[in-house]
Design a protein around this motif. Structure first.
Motif, PDB file in Angstrom:
ATOM      1  N   LEU A   1      29.513 112.671  95.225  1.00  0.00           N
ATOM      2  CA  LEU A   1      28.144 113.076  95.522  1.00  0.00           C
ATOM      3  C   LEU A   1      27.435 113.531  94.254  1.00  0.00           C
ATOM      4  O   LEU A   1      26.292 113.153  93.993  1.00  0.00           O
ATOM      5  N   ALA A   2      28.120 114.333  93.431  1.00  0.00           N
ATOM      6  CA  ALA A   2      27.527 114.807  92.182  1.00  0.00           C
ATOM      7  C   ALA A   2      27.273 113.650  91.225  1.00  0.00           C
ATOM      8  O   ALA A   2      26.215 113.553  90.598  1.00  0.00           O
ATOM      9  N   ALA A   3      28.272 112.746  91.109  1.00  0.00           N
ATOM     10  CA  ALA A   3      28.104 111.592  90.222  1.00  0.00           C
ATOM     11  C   ALA A   3      27.026 110.654  90.743  1.00  0.00           C
ATOM     12  O   ALA A   3      26.244 110.076  89.971  1.00  0.00           O
ATOM     13  N   GLY A   4      26.959 110.497  92.069  1.00  0.00           N
ATOM     14  CA  GLY A   4      25.981 109.588  92.655  1.00  0.00           C
ATOM     15  C   GLY A   4      24.557 110.056  92.470  1.00  0.00           C
ATOM     16  O   GLY A   4      23.673 109.274  92.127  1.00  0.00           O
ATOM     17  N   VAL A   5      24.300 111.357  92.670  1.00  0.00           N
ATOM     18  CA  VAL A   5      22.923 111.846  92.538  1.00  0.00           C
ATOM     19  C   VAL A   5      22.493 111.867  91.078  1.00  0.00           C
ATOM     20  O   VAL A   5      21.301 111.695  90.775  1.00  0.00           O
ATOM     21  N   GLU A   6      23.419 112.062  90.155  1.00  0.00           N
ATOM     22  CA  GLU A   6      23.060 112.022  88.732  1.00  0.00           C
ATOM     23  C   GLU A   6      22.577 110.634  88.339  1.00  0.00           C
ATOM     24  O   GLU A   6      21.706 110.497  87.482  1.00  0.00           O
ATOM     25  N   ARG A   7      23.140 109.594  88.962  1.00  0.00           N
ATOM     26  CA  ARG A   7      22.633 108.236  88.741  1.00  0.00           C
ATOM     27  C   ARG A   7      21.335 108.014  89.508  1.00  0.00           C
ATOM     28  O   ARG A   7      20.389 107.430  88.986  1.00  0.00           O
ATOM     29  N   LEU A   8      21.288 108.459  90.746  1.00  0.00           N
ATOM     30  CA  LEU A   8      20.159 108.162  91.619  1.00  0.00           C
ATOM     31  C   LEU A   8      18.836 108.613  91.027  1.00  0.00           C
ATOM     32  O   LEU A   8      17.829 107.902  91.122  1.00  0.00           O
ATOM     33  N   VAL A   9      18.788 109.796  90.417  1.00  0.00           N
ATOM     34  CA  VAL A   9      17.513 110.339  89.935  1.00  0.00           C
ATOM     35  C   VAL A   9      17.056 109.696  88.639  1.00  0.00           C
ATOM     36  O   VAL A   9      15.961 110.015  88.153  1.00  0.00           O
ATOM     37  N   ARG A  10      17.844 108.805  88.067  1.00  0.00           N
ATOM     38  CA  ARG A  10      17.425 108.093  86.853  1.00  0.00           C
ATOM     39  C   ARG A  10      16.706 106.816  87.246  1.00  0.00           C
ATOM     40  O   ARG A  10      17.008 106.186  88.250  1.00  0.00           O
TER      41      ARG A  10
ATOM     42  N   ALA B   1      17.944 102.305 104.155  1.00  0.00           N
ATOM     43  CA  ALA B   1      19.196 102.770 103.548  1.00  0.00           C
ATOM     44  C   ALA B   1      19.423 102.030 102.242  1.00  0.00           C
ATOM     45  O   ALA B   1      19.165 100.824 102.141  1.00  0.00           O
ATOM     46  N   THR B   2      19.894 102.753 101.223  1.00  0.00           N
ATOM     47  CA  THR B   2      20.190 102.176  99.912  1.00  0.00           C
ATOM     48  C   THR B   2      21.512 102.730  99.420  1.00  0.00           C
ATOM     49  O   THR B   2      21.763 103.932  99.525  1.00  0.00           O
ATOM     50  N   VAL B   3      22.359 101.847  98.896  1.00  0.00           N
ATOM     51  CA  VAL B   3      23.610 102.263  98.272  1.00  0.00           C
ATOM     52  C   VAL B   3      23.586 101.851  96.815  1.00  0.00           C
ATOM     53  O   VAL B   3      22.925 100.878  96.437  1.00  0.00           O
ATOM     54  N   TRP B   4      24.290 102.575  95.972  1.00  0.00           N
ATOM     55  CA  TRP B   4      24.328 102.287  94.545  1.00  0.00           C
ATOM     56  C   TRP B   4      25.700 102.650  93.994  1.00  0.00           C
ATOM     57  O   TRP B   4      26.452 103.420  94.598  1.00  0.00           O
ATOM     58  N   GLY B   5      26.000 102.077  92.816  1.00  0.00           N
ATOM     59  CA  GLY B   5      27.261 102.349  92.152  1.00  0.00           C
ATOM     60  C   GLY B   5      27.059 102.511  90.669  1.00  0.00           C
ATOM     61  O   GLY B   5      25.985 102.914  90.200  1.00  0.00           O
ATOM     62  N   ALA B   6      28.089 102.155  89.888  1.00  0.00           N
ATOM     63  CA  ALA B   6      28.029 102.342  88.442  1.00  0.00           C
ATOM     64  C   ALA B   6      27.008 101.419  87.796  1.00  0.00           C
ATOM     65  O   ALA B   6      26.420 101.763  86.773  1.00  0.00           O
ATOM     66  N   ASP B   7      26.783 100.226  88.365  1.00  0.00           N
ATOM     67  CA  ASP B   7      25.856  99.259  87.801  1.00  0.00           C
ATOM     68  C   ASP B   7      24.572  99.268  88.624  1.00  0.00           C
ATOM     69  O   ASP B   7      24.598  98.985  89.826  1.00  0.00           O
ATOM     70  N   PRO B   8      23.423  99.613  88.018  1.00  0.00           N
ATOM     71  CA  PRO B   8      22.178  99.647  88.805  1.00  0.00           C
ATOM     72  C   PRO B   8      21.823  98.303  89.417  1.00  0.00           C
ATOM     73  O   PRO B   8      21.138  98.260  90.449  1.00  0.00           O
ATOM     74  N   ALA B   9      22.268  97.198  88.787  1.00  0.00           N
ATOM     75  CA  ALA B   9      21.975  95.879  89.344  1.00  0.00           C
ATOM     76  C   ALA B   9      22.674  95.668  90.681  1.00  0.00           C
ATOM     77  O   ALA B   9      22.293  94.779  91.451  1.00  0.00           O
ATOM     78  N   GLY B  10      23.712  96.467  90.963  1.00  0.00           N
ATOM     79  CA  GLY B  10      24.438  96.341  92.219  1.00  0.00           C
ATOM     80  C   GLY B  10      23.846  97.155  93.349  1.00  0.00           C
ATOM     81  O   GLY B  10      24.436  97.223  94.433  1.00  0.00           O
TER      82      GLY B  10
END
Length: 811
Positions: A717-726, A737-746
């Protein structure tokens, strides 16, 4: 004055001297010994926002790089070191870029045949860098080595290398003491140890009041820095026996080092941490910014004698309109409270000159002209497919351009309109282009004007950069938007990302932010999300913070928790199957995902459902033109004459919402309620996401929205929100609904299977007429069929009455 200052600059580059501009070949003047005693080097990658763009493409473009500097740069010289690379197709000699800092020109840097990255150093006298916000501007101009075509412009590019570029501050600072007016920049500055922004808790038990204060401070930093991402983390204050420090005797300086910190609490809570200097100054809502030890750390103190005074101080800091003094600390009086900023929306029903949007007339001599514009619409903009925006073009094109030349308009990346350009050249006066309103969306919209200007068949390449202009767009061109309907539509994570809606709509009852536990990861996620929402809205948000179990949100709510804890939210119809989440994140196979104390208690779901039913049974609460253009036209008249054959509501109405709800229930197709086949976010073969954001209708109050942020566990959750707000991730939010991972293109999203609406701002009859007109135009077949059925029914009834009348007369 500017000429005299520019003559004091020096610039050297890792290129042969013959390739440098004449004024850049001057040797560096030696600095005095005192100025060489201290050098502070900070990479550009740390100064600028992490999602900042450092590259430019095409023939001409301007790149702006905002960054912040602390108060210690005042009165000190500096050196700007840049590393950059460019495309091999660029033509040397006619390609370069100009560097300016805060509007002061620093010099020109050449673009050459690409072999390896190039380095350059630019000296800046004292006064060029300033405390707080600075802006580095790159004005790029390039020509292709061999290609004379529009396609060739897509091969041209240049980019700065931020990790290898830096700002070096020379000499010693006039004062080591920070000041409040630079608080946001000081707290956002990177530390040499790599520790980010930390909000310290003076007590072990983190209460809802401390979470709310931290959210206000995070929003204040984010709003004062513009678009820079803020991701604070909570930590307990590292305490130690008093060491005699007059500022923070109770803090362990060895643990905090050169970090950036915020210390929040009442005077009593901070009494064991701060010294007499600060303790005696807390005589009301208090803000203070002080150095921490001798390692370069800083601490922002937000305090007061009572919790209400702490709240006043935190909210004053959150408001970017509140001026902060050039002193170390201050007590905020009632007269210091200023109004909050409001979302400036594009005016409707009247033409707005492009000059009012910041555009200045450009005379372009290349093969592809591009000009971006931005338009902001209301949060509850309701799409009107039947209406058009009018872009009235005043422009000119030169003789000799090739067949197929055109000015194209794109709205949010989609083609909207095109204007052919005459090969003979022409002055274009008041030519209207109609842009479909269906391409616009709530919040910020990007409009791109692109002129494709291929050369005439057999024409030579442009021989030099001073070639007469081929196209010009005048700044008295106008854009006019029609009156549009105001009706908020949900779920829509895209609107949430652009405006923060529905949590920034100004409804009297506000919204709830519910943490499923008191973990540091959830608190950090709440702060980062609140800061990004405030940036999207342009104004701070003030939710009611609570922890799960204390209450059930009756209105709009933002809920944060790991996936397993969501099982405690009864009555939710999620857009994602629980089985998919379980399969993707392995819930149930590893009990360490959720601490024991977060396990749902027996009967808790029944209690929540009972609360929901009780809330449903209660009625909802009440509503609480330019001289440059004429000169350019004269030049275009001369150019064209050389050719031949010239061609010329703050409150919500319960009654209105009931009507909408009734229409939705009885006519679901009208409001997009038709169920669609569910889309699998976790399709096989795709990487497992680290975060999921969902938006659903509240199970308690119709037309209210719950947005849920979740992940497999607290660490993700902490790692995910740090990416999400960028920005690469935040801009990809869409649908329900939106899901995301290490690669923003994914990043993947699904469209909502059903939508719901509500009135928030405009209940005028004219607005209702616009909504009805839109629905009639969008579902014309439904209305046509209904009208035909009504006519047929009227005919049958009339015939029956006539028949009965004849019978009576006959009798």
């Amino acid at each position: 004055m500017r000429i005299a200052a520019a003559s004091a600059l020096w610039l050297t580059a890792a290129l042969p001297v013959a390739t440098l501009p004449a004024h850049a070949q001057q040797p560096a003047s030696p600095l005095p010994a005192a100025a060489r005693q201290a050098v502070e080097v900070t990479p550009l990658s740390l100064l600028a926002a992490s999602d900042q763009t450092f590259g430019v493409t095409g023939e001409e473009e301007t790149l702006s790089i905002p960054f912040h500097m602390p108060a210690t740069v005042r009165g000190r010289p500096a050196t700007l070191k840049l590393a950059y690379e460019n495309a091999v197709h660029i033509l040397p000699g006619l390609s370069q870029f100009k560097i300016a800092l805060n509007g002061l020109e620093l010099g020109n840097l050449p673009l050459t045949g690409f072999e390896k990255p190039v380095s350059a150093s630019i000296g800046m006298p004292a006064g060029y860098l300033k405390p707080g916000l600075n802006e580095l501007t790159v004005n790029y101009s390039a020509r292709h080595r061999v290609s004379c075509s529009v396609a060739g412009t897509f091969e041209l590019w240049m980019r700065l290398l931020p990790d290898r570029s830096s700002v070096e501050i020379l000499g010693k600072p006039a004062s080591d003491l920070p000041i409040l007016s630079d608080a946001a920049a000081s707290l956002a500055m990177p530390s040499q140890s790599g520790r980010g922004l930390t909000i310290l808790s003076a007590r072990a038990d983190t209460g809802a009041d401390h979470v709310a204060w931290g959210a206000d401070v995070a929003q204040g930093i984010a709003l004062r820095l513009g678009d820079q991402t803020i991701v604070p983390r909570p930590e307990p204050a590292p305490l130690r026996a008093p060491d005699g420090d007059s500022l923070f005797p109770g803090l362990d300086k060895g643990v905090l080092g050169d970090s950036r910190n915020v210390l929040i609490g009442t005077a009593d809570q901070l009494s064991a941490i701060v010294g007499s200097r600060i303790e005696s100054a807390i005589a009301g809502p208090y803000l203070g910014l002080f150095p921490l030890g001798t390692s370069g750390g800083v601490v922002l103190v937000v305090s007061g004698r009572t919790p209400d005074e702490v709240t006043s101080a935190a909210r004053a800091f959150a408001n970017p309109n509140t001026p902060l003094p050039a002193t170390a600390d201050t007590i905020l009086a009632a007269e210091d409270v200023v109004s909050l900023p409001d979302l400036a929306t594009f005016p409707k029903g009247r033409p707005v000159p492009l000059a009012d949007l910041g555009y200045k007339t450009r005379e372009f001599s290349g093969y592809r002209f591009t000009q971006p514009l931005s338009v902001t619409l209301a949060r509850d903009f309701f799409n009107l497919d039947s209406r058009k925006a009018i872009l009235r073009i005043n422009a000119a094109s030169a003789p000799g351009i090739g067949a197929g030349s055109a000015l194209s308009v794109f709205v949010n990346g989609q083609p909207a309109a095109a204007l052919p350009l005459s090969r003979m050249g022409e002055l274009i006066e008041r030519r209207d282009l109609h842009l479909p309103m269906s391409l616009f969306r709530p919040g910020r919209n990007e409009i791109l004007l692109a002129g494709d200007l291929p050369p005439a068949e057999g024409a030579p390449c442009l021989p030099e950069q001073s070639t007469a202009p081929r196209f010009s767009l005048f700044s008295d061109s106008t854009l006019m938007l029609p009156e549009y309907a105001r009706l908020a539509q949900f779920p829509d994570l895209g609107t949430f990302a652009r405006t923060g809606s529905p949590y920034t709509d100004g409804t009297a009852d506000g919204f709830d932010l519910v943490l499923m536990s008191k973990s540091n990861e959830e608190v950090a996620a709440a702060w980062a999300l609140a800061a990004r929402m405030a940036q999207a809205a342009g104004t701070p948000v003030h939710p009611r913070f609570s922890f799960h179990g204390s209450t059930v949100p009756a209105g709009d709510a933002l809920i944060i928790g790991n996936h397993r804890s969501l099982s405690r939210l009864a009555g939710l119809d999620l857009p994602v199957r629980q089985s998919d989440l379980t399969a993707a994140w392995g819930i149930g196979t590893d009990p360490s995902f959720v601490p024991a104390e977060e396990q749902p208690e027996q009967g808790e779901a029944d209690e929540v459902l009972a609360q929901i039913e009780a809330l449903r049974s209660v009625s909802r609460p009440g509503p609480d033109t330019m001289a440059a253009d004429s000169e350019a036209r004269d030049r275009w008249h001369k150019i064209i004459k050389s050719g031949e054959d010239q061609s010329v509501i703050n409150t919500v109405s319960a009654a209105a919402e009931d009507v909408v709800a009734s229409v939705r229930q009885h006519f679901p197709a009208v409001f997009g309620q038709a169920r669609r086949e569910e889309t699998d976010l976790f399709a096989s073969g795709l990487s497992i996401p680290t975060g999921l954001l969902m938006q659903v209708e509240s199970p308690v109050t119709p037309s209210r929205t719950w947005t849920i942020l979740t992940a497999a566990n607290d660490e993700q959750l902490a790692a995910g929100v740090e990416r999400l707000v960028r920005r690469p991730y935040w801009d990809r939010l869409a649908g329900s609904a939106t899901v995301w991972g290490a690669d923003p293109a994914g990043t993947r999203s699904i469209e909502p299977s059903s939508t719901y609406h509500r009135f928030d701002s405009d209940l005028r009859l004219a607005n209702l007429r616009l909504i009805a007109g839109n629905l009639m135009s969008e579902y014309v077949w439904y209305w046509t069929a209904g009208l035909l059925l009504l006519v047929a029914s009227f005919g049958l009834v009339t015939r029956s009455f006539l028949g009965l009348g004849r019978g009576d007369n006959h009798d």
